[in-house]
Enzyme design. Structure first.
Site, PDB file in Angstrom:
ATOM      1  N   HIS A 128       0.805  -1.230   0.000  1.00  0.00           N
ATOM      2  CA  HIS A 128       0.000   0.000   0.000  1.00  0.00           C
ATOM      3  C   HIS A 128       0.838   1.280   0.000  1.00  0.00           C
ATOM      4  O   HIS A 128       0.563   2.214   0.752  1.00  0.00           O
ATOM      5  CB  HIS A 128      -0.949  -0.011   1.197  1.00  0.00           C
ATOM      6  CG  HIS A 128      -2.030  -1.059   1.109  1.00  0.00           C
ATOM      7  ND1 HIS A 128      -2.493  -1.547  -0.085  1.00  0.00           N
ATOM      8  CD2 HIS A 128      -2.744  -1.706   2.075  1.00  0.00           C
ATOM      9  CE1 HIS A 128      -3.444  -2.450   0.150  1.00  0.00           C
ATOM     10  NE2 HIS A 128      -3.608  -2.572   1.439  1.00  0.00           N
ATOM     11  N   HIS A 199      -9.570   2.212   0.464  1.00  0.00           N
ATOM     12  CA  HIS A 199      -9.543   1.074   1.382  1.00  0.00           C
ATOM     13  C   HIS A 199     -10.655   1.148   2.427  1.00  0.00           C
ATOM     14  O   HIS A 199     -10.437   0.885   3.614  1.00  0.00           O
ATOM     15  CB  HIS A 199      -8.168   1.010   2.058  1.00  0.00           C
ATOM     16  CG  HIS A 199      -7.737  -0.367   2.436  1.00  0.00           C
ATOM     17  ND1 HIS A 199      -8.498  -1.191   3.241  1.00  0.00           N
ATOM     18  CD2 HIS A 199      -6.634  -1.077   2.123  1.00  0.00           C
ATOM     19  CE1 HIS A 199      -7.857  -2.335   3.408  1.00  0.00           C
ATOM     20  NE2 HIS A 199      -6.725  -2.297   2.731  1.00  0.00           N
ATOM     21  N   GLU A 336     -11.445  -3.587  -2.817  1.00  0.00           N
ATOM     22  CA  GLU A 336     -10.475  -2.607  -3.315  1.00  0.00           C
ATOM     23  C   GLU A 336     -10.284  -2.816  -4.810  1.00  0.00           C
ATOM     24  O   GLU A 336      -9.635  -3.768  -5.227  1.00  0.00           O
ATOM     25  CB  GLU A 336      -9.138  -2.800  -2.586  1.00  0.00           C
ATOM     26  CG  GLU A 336      -9.231  -2.683  -1.079  1.00  0.00           C
ATOM     27  CD  GLU A 336      -8.139  -3.494  -0.363  1.00  0.00           C
ATOM     28  OE1 GLU A 336      -6.959  -3.241  -0.601  1.00  0.00           O
ATOM     29  OE2 GLU A 336      -8.491  -4.395   0.419  1.00  0.00           O
TER      30      GLU A 336
HETATM   31  C1  GLA Z   1      -5.149  -5.206   2.146  1.00  0.00           C
HETATM   32  C2  GLA Z   1      -4.267  -6.388   2.173  1.00  0.00           C
HETATM   33  C3  GLA Z   1      -4.427  -7.107   3.454  1.00  0.00           C
HETATM   34  C4  GLA Z   1      -4.160  -6.174   4.613  1.00  0.00           C
HETATM   35  C5  GLA Z   1      -5.075  -4.994   4.514  1.00  0.00           C
HETATM   36  C6  GLA Z   1      -4.772  -3.968   5.573  1.00  0.00           C
HETATM   37  O1  GLA Z   1      -6.434  -5.494   1.862  1.00  0.00           O
HETATM   38  O2  GLA Z   1      -4.469  -7.247   1.081  1.00  0.00           O
HETATM   39  O3  GLA Z   1      -3.531  -8.188   3.495  1.00  0.00           O
HETATM   40  O4  GLA Z   1      -2.833  -5.753   4.610  1.00  0.00           O
HETATM   41  O5  GLA Z   1      -4.960  -4.380   3.277  1.00  0.00           O
HETATM   42  O6  GLA Z   1      -4.681  -4.498   6.834  1.00  0.00           O
END
Ligand code: GLA
Length: 371
Positions: A128, A199, A336
């Protein structure tokens, strides 16, 4: 009228029309960053009373209030009442994620013969956008109309290891059809990679109202990208047929989440990238979620090729959110919209490269209704 008076009058008229056309609605103070910068919160509202609150910190969707079957508004996203709440290790509640959403293996990639090393913030990988991704920066509110908000951010060449000055704009719009539309755009001055998403953690029964295992989900995806133990795609595009990943017909999220499927075990539940069945380049249905008690339904449309379905497996009840609600394991789901994880290292995946002169543009629409 003297020429001077006429000039003054015309000048005043120009200022008036400029202000009217930009029609900027002010935000309110949400808090201050540790370095003392003001964080603002902008309220969006549509004609039907649906409300959204967006913070200039991380472009976070702090609250989203939509009606249930009886017309009662409920806040259906996880988050915090004040800015301080967001100063914890990130679950990325509601945030804009970038420069590269999801994981890049070993926190490195090669572009144009140059190897770029990124910040490692997920074991050996980058996740991210790195240590200080777009979820942790202050965005500039450019245009706030009361039903839409434009946020801008300039990510400098070399930030978190990524090449190129990337100029990003994200516009949130609340339409009168009870849709939250997010338009992303970006330009660069050097070849780079981009993968932007939001997110938000949804619970259609209301934030903090238990787990989401009973929500019914449809995912418009015949295939997904299986992962290794670091949640990096192996490169295989696997059919969902006959597996717990088949949501082409509606299934409760919890129905097969305890299955012995190796991929479910690796994700600790669902934490996978689904490849969307698409026709054309426009908005296309990615997912539909319904919750029986509230009667709320969410449909997701996107121009993106894929969607990460994450069931809040890392939430563990240690976070208290809005109104003091405890956020337990799987108390929300994320959808997402994105390009595939680790695309910069996987040439067979759709490209995430952005070149100078080109414009990155994607749109995702979250449409709310009742069943
Ligand atoms: C995303 C990732 C997860 C986790 C979340 C945040 O969706 O794929 O593995 O890291 O973000 O906690």
């Amino acid at each position: 009228m003297t020429p001077l008076n006429l000039t003054l009058l015309l000048g005043a008229f120009t200022i008036m029309t400029t202000n009217c056309s930009s029609n900027h609605v002010a935000g309110r103070e949400f808090g201050k960053t540790p370095s003392g910068e003001a964080v603002e919160l902008y309220a969006l509202k549509n004609a039907k009373g649906v409300e959204g609150d967006i913070s200039t910190y991380g472009g976070v969707l702090v609250a989203l209030k939509v009606p249930d079957h009886a017309g009662a508004l409920g806040d259906i996203v996880l988050g915090f009442d004040d800015f301080q709440g967001y100063q914890i290790p990130p679950p990325y509640f509601g945030a804009i994620v970038g420069r590269y959403g999801n994981r890049i293996a070993h926190a490195r990639f090669t572009l144009g013969g140059v190897e770029y090393n990124l910040a490692k913030n997920d074991g050996d990988n980058t996740l991210h956008g790195g240590k200080r991704g777009f979820d942790k920066v202050l965005w500039t509110a450019k245009n706030a109309t009361g039903h839409s908000l434009e946020l801008a951010y300039l990510s400098k060449d070399g930030e978190e290891g990524y090449p190129g000055n990337l100029s990003v704009t994200v516009t949130y719009t609340l339409t009168d059809n009870n849709e939250l539309k997010i338009d992303y755009s970006a330009t660069t001055d050097k070849d780079t990679v981009v993968n932007l998403t939001n997110h938000s953690y949804f619970n259609l029964a209301g934030q903090g109202e238990g787990d989401i295992l009973g929500h019914e989900l449809i995912l418009n995806a015949d295939r997904y990208t299986p992962v290794d133990k670091g949640l990096i795609p192996t490169g295989e595009l696997r059919s969902v047929a006959g597996t717990p990943f088949d949501f082409r017909q509606p299934h409760a999220i919890g129905e097969r989440i305890g299955s012995s499927d190796e991929q479910i075990a690796l994700g600790g539940g669902y934490d996978h990238n689904f490849i969307l069945n698409r026709t054309g380049d426009g908005l296309s249905l990615a997912a539909r979620v319904t919750e029986a008690k509230s009667g709320r339904a969410l449909e997701v449309f996107t121009t993106e090729p894929a969607i990460q379905f994450y069931t809040g497996n890392f939430l563990d009840g240690t976070i208290r959110g809005k109104g003091g609600k405890v956020y337990g394991r799987r108390s929300a789901f994320c959808l997402e919209t994105q390009h595939y994880p680790d695309s910069p290292n996987q040439p067979s995946f759709p490209s995430t490269v952005l070149k100078p002169g080109a414009v990155y543009r994607t749109t995702t629409v979250y449409r709310f209704s009742t069943t």
